[in-house]
Write an enzyme that holds these catalytic residues in place. Sequence first.
Site, PDB file in Angstrom:
ATOM      1  N   LYS A  77       1.210   2.132   7.244  1.00 42.00           N
ATOM      2  CA  LYS A  77       1.783   1.173   8.005  1.00 42.00           C
ATOM      3  C   LYS A  77       2.572   1.653   9.518  1.00 42.00           C
ATOM      4  O   LYS A  77       3.089   2.903   8.894  1.00 42.00           O
ATOM      5  CB  LYS A  77       2.458   0.201   8.225  1.00 42.00           C
ATOM      6  CG  LYS A  77       1.361  -0.970   7.165  1.00 42.00           C
ATOM      7  CD  LYS A  77       0.062  -1.650   8.491  1.00 42.00           C
ATOM      8  CE  LYS A  77       0.789  -2.639   9.615  1.00 42.00           C
ATOM      9  NZ  LYS A  77      -0.378  -2.651  10.473  1.00 42.00           N
ATOM     10  N   ASP A 120      -2.880  -6.771  14.637  1.00 44.75           N
ATOM     11  CA  ASP A 120      -2.544  -5.335  15.302  1.00 44.75           C
ATOM     12  C   ASP A 120      -2.346  -5.445  16.712  1.00 44.75           C
ATOM     13  O   ASP A 120      -1.791  -3.683  16.797  1.00 44.75           O
ATOM     14  CB  ASP A 120      -2.786  -4.841  14.247  1.00 44.75           C
ATOM     15  CG  ASP A 120      -2.453  -4.810  13.025  1.00 44.75           C
ATOM     16  OD1 ASP A 120      -1.336  -4.362  12.689  1.00 44.75           O
ATOM     17  OD2 ASP A 120      -3.526  -4.124  12.008  1.00 44.75           O
ATOM     18  N   GLU A 155      -6.077   5.107  14.248  1.00 45.82           N
ATOM     19  CA  GLU A 155      -6.956   4.003  14.298  1.00 45.82           C
ATOM     20  C   GLU A 155      -7.341   5.086  15.604  1.00 45.82           C
ATOM     21  O   GLU A 155      -8.449   3.830  16.530  1.00 45.82           O
ATOM     22  CB  GLU A 155      -6.165   2.630  14.688  1.00 45.82           C
ATOM     23  CG  GLU A 155      -5.305   2.883  15.920  1.00 45.82           C
ATOM     24  CD  GLU A 155      -4.175   3.252  15.963  1.00 45.82           C
ATOM     25  OE1 GLU A 155      -2.567   2.983  16.577  1.00 45.82           O
ATOM     26  OE2 GLU A 155      -3.805   3.641  14.088  1.00 45.82           O
ATOM     27  N   HIS A 160      -0.621   1.596  16.049  1.00 46.34           N
ATOM     28  CA  HIS A 160      -1.164   0.351  17.080  1.00 46.34           C
ATOM     29  C   HIS A 160       0.075  -0.037  18.193  1.00 46.34           C
ATOM     30  O   HIS A 160      -0.004  -0.907  18.302  1.00 46.34           O
ATOM     31  CB  HIS A 160      -1.342  -0.780  15.968  1.00 46.34           C
ATOM     32  CG  HIS A 160      -2.384  -0.934  15.189  1.00 46.34           C
ATOM     33  ND1 HIS A 160      -3.663  -1.219  15.731  1.00 46.34           N
ATOM     34  CD2 HIS A 160      -2.350  -1.073  13.556  1.00 46.34           C
ATOM     35  CE1 HIS A 160      -4.502  -0.860  14.332  1.00 46.34           C
ATOM     36  NE2 HIS A 160      -3.675  -0.956  13.444  1.00 46.34           N
ATOM     37  N   ARG A 187       0.737  -1.072  -0.072  1.00 48.97           N
ATOM     38  CA  ARG A 187      -0.095  -0.243   0.161  1.00 48.97           C
ATOM     39  C   ARG A 187       0.854   1.089   0.060  1.00 48.97           C
ATOM     40  O   ARG A 187       2.364   1.621   0.380  1.00 48.97           O
ATOM     41  CB  ARG A 187      -1.043   0.128   1.063  1.00 48.97           C
ATOM     42  CG  ARG A 187      -2.012  -0.768   1.052  1.00 48.97           C
ATOM     43  CD  ARG A 187      -2.658  -1.078   2.406  1.00 48.97           C
ATOM     44  NE  ARG A 187      -1.968  -1.978   3.522  1.00 48.97           N
ATOM     45  CZ  ARG A 187      -2.343  -2.058   4.962  1.00 48.97           C
ATOM     46  NH1 ARG A 187      -3.697  -1.430   5.016  1.00 48.97           N
ATOM     47  NH2 ARG A 187      -2.073  -2.603   5.966  1.00 48.97           N
ATOM     48  N   TYR A 238      -0.725   4.330  10.419  1.00 48.31           N
ATOM     49  CA  TYR A 238      -1.660   3.589  11.937  1.00 48.31           C
ATOM     50  C   TYR A 238       0.030   2.877  12.390  1.00 48.31           C
ATOM     51  O   TYR A 238       0.825   3.069  12.270  1.00 48.31           O
ATOM     52  CB  TYR A 238      -1.592   2.005  11.315  1.00 48.31           C
ATOM     53  CG  TYR A 238      -3.717   2.145  10.195  1.00 48.31           C
ATOM     54  CD1 TYR A 238      -4.467   2.086  11.191  1.00 48.31           C
ATOM     55  CD2 TYR A 238      -3.509   2.303   8.917  1.00 48.31           C
ATOM     56  CE1 TYR A 238      -5.683   2.854  10.049  1.00 48.31           C
ATOM     57  CE2 TYR A 238      -4.480   1.845   8.796  1.00 48.31           C
ATOM     58  CZ  TYR A 238      -5.678   2.219   9.046  1.00 48.31           C
ATOM     59  OH  TYR A 238      -7.197   1.836   8.590  1.00 48.31           O
TER      60      TYR A 238
END
Length: 373
Positions: free
Chosen positions: A75, A270, A118, A96, A15, A94
Site C-alpha cells: 500500500k 482507491d 497501478e 493511487h 499483506r 501501489y
Amino acid sequence: MKIGVPKEIKTLEFRVGMTPAGVHEVVIEGHEVIVETNAGSGIGVTDADYEAAGATVVASAAEVFAAAELIVKVKEPQLHECAMLRPGQVLFTYLHLAADAAQAEALVNSGATAIAYETVTGADGSLPLLTPMSEVAGRLSIQAGAFALQKANGGCGKLLGGVPGVQPANVLVIGGGVSGANAADMAVGLGANVTILDRSLPRLRELDNMWGGRVHTVYSTKHAIDELAPKADLIIGAVLVAGAAAPKLVSAQNVKDMQPGSVMVDISIDQGGCFETSRPTSHAEPTYVVDGVVHYCVTNMPGAVPRTSTYALTNATLPFVKALAKFGWKVALTRDPHLANGLNVHAGHVNHEAVARDLGYDYLSAADALKTA
C-alpha cells in the site's frame, strides 16, 4: 542492491511486499533483502521463514528505510513513512496519487523515485500489477455486498441468489474491466440477476459471450444508470481510468432513488470512488449509510484476504523487482517502456500526466525524467 520490505501499517492491512519465495529469488541473484520483523505475520509467514530464504530481519521500519536502496511495499506509504524516504531511493508499491494530494506532496518533497504498480502497463495495454488485486477486489466485492445485504448488517434482508420460488437480488456492475468481470462472475455463480455496464461495445460482446447471455449487458450512459440504479439491490462500482481520479457516475440523487437497505460497494475508492456519496472506509469500520443505502468503501479491499492477495500480487511484481534490482531504476525503465509508465514521482517532479493534471502539478514525462536523471 539492498531491497527493503517494511511491515504494512495501514489500518488492518496484513499483506506484505515480498514472500519468502520472492526473497530467495533475488538473494540467489546476489541482492540483499532487509525485512522488518513480523512483516509477514498477517499471512502466516514468520521471521524465520524470511531468514531461511536469505533475508536479514530488523527490528523497525526505520532500519529498513535507512538501509534499503529499493523499498518494496503493497500500500501507499503513510505520511511518516514518506518522511523516511530520501533522494536516490526507489519506492515500488501501489500509490493511487490522484486521490491523495497529501501523499503526492510528501513524495514530491522526499526527492525519492516512486514507481506505482497501478500504472505499469503490459504490451497488450493491460495493467499487469493491478490485475491480480482487481481480480481479488472484484470477487470480494460480491462477498462484502452479500454480507451487507443481510438485515443484521443494515441491508434489506435479501439473499443474493434467492431460493426456488423467490426472486434473486438484482446486481448492477458498473465497469466491465477486470474487477467488474470478476464481480459479475461471482454474482452469477451465486445465482443473482446481474447487469453489467461498460462503454466499450467490443467488451460488452466479450462479456455477453463469456456467460452465454446469463448476464445482461448494457451500454453505459447516465440514462442507463438513472434507470437501473433504483432497481438494484447491490451496485458494484468498478470504474478505472489508469492513474486518474475515478469519474463520479452514480449521483447523490441516484442514491436517494434506491430502495432502503440496498448496498453499494465502491471498488474504485482507491482512485477517489465512482459514487458521489463515497468516502474512504477501513476494514475496522467498512460501511456507513446514506439515505438508507449501505456503502462499503474500503480502500484496501484485498487486505481482507491477505494470504491470497500477497501471493497473487508478488507473482506479478517479482519480475519487475528483479529487473529494478539487477539494472537499477534508470536502466530498468529505459529497457522497459511499460515499467517506465509506472514512474509517478522522481526528484521532486510528477511524472504521470493524469496525476499531474488531477492534482495541479507541472508534468515532466518519464522519458524526460530519465534524460535528466
